[in-house]
Design an enzyme around this catalytic site. Structure first.
Site, PDB file in Angstrom:
ATOM      1  CD  GLU A 113      42.277  35.297  20.687  1.00 32.72           C
ATOM      2  OE1 GLU A 113      43.169  35.024  19.870  1.00 32.72           O
ATOM      3  OE2 GLU A 113      41.849  36.465  20.866  1.00 32.72           O
ATOM      4  CD  GLU A 133      39.986  36.302  16.100  1.00 31.60           C
ATOM      5  OE1 GLU A 133      39.995  36.513  17.314  1.00 31.60           O
ATOM      6  OE2 GLU A 133      39.587  35.216  15.598  1.00 31.60           O
TER       7      GLU A 133
END
Length: 265
Positions: A113, A133
């Site tokens: 990210e 995640e």
């Protein structure tokens, strides 16, 4: 604190220096990285940033699962906003200057990210990319679900997000996640070469062009063209444009003096 900040002329080198933790960010280092980017934004002499990780094993492995994500869960349980400005980078418009990610080793979860929040990404052949995640019962909450489908085909993005599996450097380059693959010994040199080429251009024009691309992606073509036209109008009214056009006519390199200025809103 293990966030290194080095000025090299108009280029800032920012290094996440926690190699023993695969350059994962706990709460303290996450905030420290955000502070570094605020300093970078405020410094009028710095025009381009390069973000990398120390140690060669990882660019960044994301938020520390033992400390950072439990803290995020506690924040969510108490009803506080759960939007993650990971490292002070992953919300829109936090950094107006160009940033290049120089990636070696693992670039996963929040690390990916961070990389996707940069404007250009180069990597070594051993780089690994993934958003893991969902394996731990959460989603990529630092912009992963929004930036990845904007960078690569939606199907590729969904495969990475929903499986949590990693991909290698060659596939990352093939699907457009990274710009190029370079050798480990030339990684920073290549990143700085790109940064210096950007820094040699009109600073106001570079920042306006970045804004036009970022804000235009979510608009209709007509609205995007209107934004581009408005930004161009403001640039043409600037001292940078006057100097650039004069330098072209006089067959010399432009000397820009408005590096720290911002276009009027």
């Amino acid at each position: 604190m293990s966030i290194d900040f080095e000025r090299r002329g108009a280029v800032a080198l920012v290094t996440i220096n926690r190699p023993d933790a695969m350059n994962a960010l706990d709460v303290e280092h996450d905030r420290a990285l955000a502070d570094v980017w605020k300093e970078f934004e405020a410094d009028e002499t710095l025009l381009v940033g390069v973000l990398t990780g120390a140690g060669g094993r990882a660019f960044c492995s994301g938020g520390d699962l033992k400390t950072y994500m439990p803290w995020r869960r506690d924040v969510a349980l108490h009803g506080t906003a759960s939007t993650i400005s990971f490292g002070g980078m992953t919300l829109a418009d936090e950094i107006t200057k160009p940033v290049i990610a120089a990636i070696q080793g693992h670039c996963i979860a929040g690390g990916l990210e961070l990389a996707m929040a940069c404007d250009v990404r180069i990597c070594t052949a051993d780089a690994k990319f993934g958003l893991a995640e969902v394996r731990w019962g959460v989603l990529p909450g630092g912009g992963g679900t929004q930036r990845l489908p904007r960078l690569v085909a939606v199907g590729c993005a969904l495969e990475m997000i929903l499986t949590g599996e990693t991909i290698g450097a060659e596939r990352a380059e093939r699907i457009g996640l990274v710009n190029r693959i370079v050798s480990a010994d030339t990684l920073l040199g290549e990143a700085f070469a790109i940064a210096e080429r950007i820094a040699a251009n009109g600073p106001l024009a570079v920042r306006a062009a970045k804004r036009a691309v970022q804000h235009g992606l979510d608009r209709s073509l007509a609205d995007g063209l209107a934004l581009e036209g408005e930004l161009q109008k403001r640039l043409l009214q600037s001292a940078d444009a006057e100097e650039g056009l004069r330098a072209f006519a006089e067959r010399r390199r432009p000397v820009y003096t408005a590096a720290g200025a911002r276009l009027k809103a």
